[in-house]
Design a protein around this motif. Structure first.
Motif, PDB file in Angstrom:
ATOM      1  N   GLY A   1       3.612  11.180   7.601  1.00 23.73           N
ATOM      2  CA  GLY A   1       4.746  12.060   7.797  1.00 23.73           C
ATOM      3  C   GLY A   1       4.362  13.419   8.326  1.00 23.73           C
ATOM      4  O   GLY A   1       3.256  13.646   8.808  1.00 23.73           O
ATOM      5  N   ALA A   2       5.317  14.313   8.228  1.00 24.85           N
ATOM      6  CA  ALA A   2       5.148  15.698   8.658  1.00 24.85           C
ATOM      7  C   ALA A   2       4.314  16.449   7.623  1.00 24.85           C
ATOM      8  O   ALA A   2       4.102  15.950   6.509  1.00 24.85           O
ATOM      9  CB  ALA A   2       6.526  16.345   8.815  1.00 24.85           C
ATOM     10  N   PRO A   3       3.856  17.649   7.947  1.00 21.44           N
ATOM     11  CA  PRO A   3       3.060  18.412   6.975  1.00 21.44           C
ATOM     12  C   PRO A   3       3.736  18.572   5.602  1.00 21.44           C
ATOM     13  O   PRO A   3       3.070  18.481   4.575  1.00 21.44           O
ATOM     14  CB  PRO A   3       2.866  19.761   7.667  1.00 21.44           C
ATOM     15  N   ILE A   4       5.059  18.766   5.567  1.00 18.14           N
ATOM     16  CA  ILE A   4       5.753  18.891   4.285  1.00 18.14           C
ATOM     17  C   ILE A   4       5.665  17.597   3.480  1.00 18.14           C
ATOM     18  O   ILE A   4       5.542  17.614   2.261  1.00 18.14           O
ATOM     19  CB  ILE A   4       7.227  19.326   4.481  1.00 18.14           C
ATOM     20  N   ASP A   5       5.701  16.449   4.171  1.00 17.23           N
ATOM     21  CA  ASP A   5       5.585  15.158   3.496  1.00 17.23           C
ATOM     22  C   ASP A   5       4.205  15.003   2.871  1.00 17.23           C
ATOM     23  O   ASP A   5       4.070  14.586   1.714  1.00 17.23           O
ATOM     24  CB  ASP A   5       5.836  14.005   4.473  1.00 17.23           C
ATOM     25  N   VAL A   6       3.192  15.337   3.644  1.00 20.99           N
ATOM     26  CA  VAL A   6       1.813  15.240   3.161  1.00 20.99           C
ATOM     27  C   VAL A   6       1.630  16.146   1.938  1.00 20.99           C
ATOM     28  O   VAL A   6       1.071  15.740   0.922  1.00 20.99           O
ATOM     29  CB  VAL A   6       0.812  15.596   4.275  1.00 20.99           C
ATOM     30  N   ALA A   7       2.143  17.369   2.013  1.00 24.63           N
ATOM     31  CA  ALA A   7       2.019  18.321   0.899  1.00 24.63           C
ATOM     32  C   ALA A   7       2.741  17.834  -0.347  1.00 24.63           C
ATOM     33  O   ALA A   7       2.244  18.016  -1.469  1.00 24.63           O
ATOM     34  CB  ALA A   7       2.557  19.687   1.321  1.00 24.63           C
ATOM     35  N   ASP A   8       3.902  17.210  -0.169  1.00 23.96           N
ATOM     36  CA  ASP A   8       4.697  16.758  -1.325  1.00 23.96           C
ATOM     37  C   ASP A   8       4.268  15.393  -1.849  1.00 23.96           C
ATOM     38  O   ASP A   8       4.672  15.003  -2.948  1.00 23.96           O
ATOM     39  CB  ASP A   8       6.179  16.728  -0.959  1.00 23.96           C
ATOM     40  N   GLY A   9       3.513  14.635  -1.067  1.00 21.79           N
ATOM     41  CA  GLY A   9       3.028  13.334  -1.532  1.00 21.79           C
ATOM     42  C   GLY A   9       3.988  12.187  -1.300  1.00 21.79           C
ATOM     43  O   GLY A   9       3.801  11.102  -1.854  1.00 21.79           O
ATOM     44  N   PHE A  10       5.005  12.407  -0.497  1.00 17.42           N
ATOM     45  CA  PHE A  10       5.952  11.354  -0.142  1.00 17.42           C
ATOM     46  C   PHE A  10       6.636  11.745   1.166  1.00 17.42           C
ATOM     47  O   PHE A  10       6.587  12.906   1.573  1.00 17.42           O
ATOM     48  CB  PHE A  10       6.993  11.112  -1.243  1.00 17.42           C
ATOM     49  N   ILE A  11       7.274  10.760   1.801  1.00 17.73           N
ATOM     50  CA  ILE A  11       7.980  11.015   3.052  1.00 17.73           C
ATOM     51  C   ILE A  11       9.450  11.246   2.743  1.00 17.73           C
ATOM     52  O   ILE A  11      10.107  10.405   2.138  1.00 17.73           O
ATOM     53  CB  ILE A  11       7.774   9.868   4.052  1.00 17.73           C
TER      54      ILE A  11
ATOM     55  N   ARG B   1       4.752   5.761   0.307  1.00 16.54           N
ATOM     56  CA  ARG B   1       3.704   5.040   1.045  1.00 16.54           C
ATOM     57  C   ARG B   1       3.775   5.521   2.475  1.00 16.54           C
ATOM     58  O   ARG B   1       4.685   6.250   2.855  1.00 16.54           O
ATOM     59  CB  ARG B   1       3.879   3.521   0.966  1.00 16.54           C
ATOM     60  N   GLU B   2       2.815   5.107   3.278  1.00 13.16           N
ATOM     61  CA  GLU B   2       2.875   5.438   4.695  1.00 13.16           C
ATOM     62  C   GLU B   2       4.121   4.803   5.313  1.00 13.16           C
ATOM     63  O   GLU B   2       4.545   3.722   4.907  1.00 13.16           O
ATOM     64  CB  GLU B   2       1.646   4.905   5.427  1.00 13.16           C
ATOM     65  N   MET B   3       4.661   5.477   6.284  1.00 11.15           N
ATOM     66  CA  MET B   3       5.742   4.905   7.075  1.00 11.15           C
ATOM     67  C   MET B   3       5.113   4.102   8.199  1.00 11.15           C
ATOM     68  O   MET B   3       4.137   4.542   8.811  1.00 11.15           O
ATOM     69  CB  MET B   3       6.612   6.027   7.636  1.00 11.15           C
ATOM     70  N   ARG B   4       5.660   2.935   8.460  1.00 17.53           N
ATOM     71  CA  ARG B   4       5.120   2.046   9.480  1.00 17.53           C
ATOM     72  C   ARG B   4       6.093   1.947  10.647  1.00 17.53           C
ATOM     73  O   ARG B   4       7.311   2.007  10.459  1.00 17.53           O
ATOM     74  CB  ARG B   4       4.901   0.652   8.890  1.00 17.53           C
ATOM     75  N   ILE B   5       5.570   1.737  11.814  1.00 17.65           N
ATOM     76  CA  ILE B   5       6.437   1.571  12.978  1.00 17.65           C
ATOM     77  C   ILE B   5       7.377   0.383  12.756  1.00 17.65           C
ATOM     78  O   ILE B   5       8.530   0.400  13.207  1.00 17.65           O
ATOM     79  CB  ILE B   5       5.614   1.431  14.296  1.00 17.65           C
ATOM     80  N   ALA B   6       6.937  -0.623  12.015  1.00 19.80           N
ATOM     81  CA  ALA B   6       7.786  -1.776  11.713  1.00 19.80           C
ATOM     82  C   ALA B   6       8.979  -1.401  10.837  1.00 19.80           C
ATOM     83  O   ALA B   6       9.963  -2.149  10.791  1.00 19.80           O
ATOM     84  CB  ALA B   6       6.953  -2.868  11.036  1.00 19.80           C
ATOM     85  N   ASP B   7       8.915  -0.253  10.146  1.00 17.56           N
ATOM     86  CA  ASP B   7      10.039   0.211   9.324  1.00 17.56           C
ATOM     87  C   ASP B   7      11.190   0.734  10.172  1.00 17.56           C
ATOM     88  O   ASP B   7      12.328   0.812   9.704  1.00 17.56           O
ATOM     89  CB  ASP B   7       9.595   1.351   8.384  1.00 17.56           C
TER      90      ASP B   7
END
Length: 115
Positions: free
Chosen positions: A23-33, A85-91
């Motif tokens: 995700g974006a930097p805010i997602d990484v910092a918060d631990g979720f997307i 979790r990571e977001m996938r292009i398949a999502d």
């Protein structure tokens, strides 16, 4: 039910190139997307992306994310979808530009967006 992620062009390009993103930097910092519902998306854009052009609106089917998607209280005590979790292009159900017109982001008509 579709939920939505707003990405800056480089973030969307990374997901397309690598097939996954944290995700974006805010997602990484918060631990979720962070995601929004259609009713929440315009306020999210105004609050976190005010005046920013070159954005993309990404639609994801919430039910396809299983137990990795949590609905948690956030802004205004509303429940927001958060992906643990990571977001996938398949999502990605669909993606399209989110244009800025006269200072406001233009969401797709007829898709339940509050603009």
């Amino acid at each position: 039910m579709l939920i939505y992620k707003i990405f800056r062009a480089p973030e969307w390009a990374t997901l397309r190139a690598t097939s996954t993103t944290t995700g974006a930097p805010i997602d990484v910092a918060d631990g979720f997307i962070h995601f929004s519902t259609a009713a929440q998306a315009a306020e999210t854009a105004a609050k976190h992306f005010a005046g920013q052009d070159d954005l993309f609106l990404i639609a994801v089917e919430a039910n396809s994310l299983g137990d990795d998607l949590k609905w948690e209280v956030s802004r205004g005590d509303a429940l927001f979808p958060h992906l643990y979790r990571e977001m996938r292009i398949a999502d990605v159900h669909w993606a399209q530009p989110l244009p800025l017109l006269d200072g406001a982001h233009q969401f797709p008509a007829g898709a339940g967006f509050d603009t």
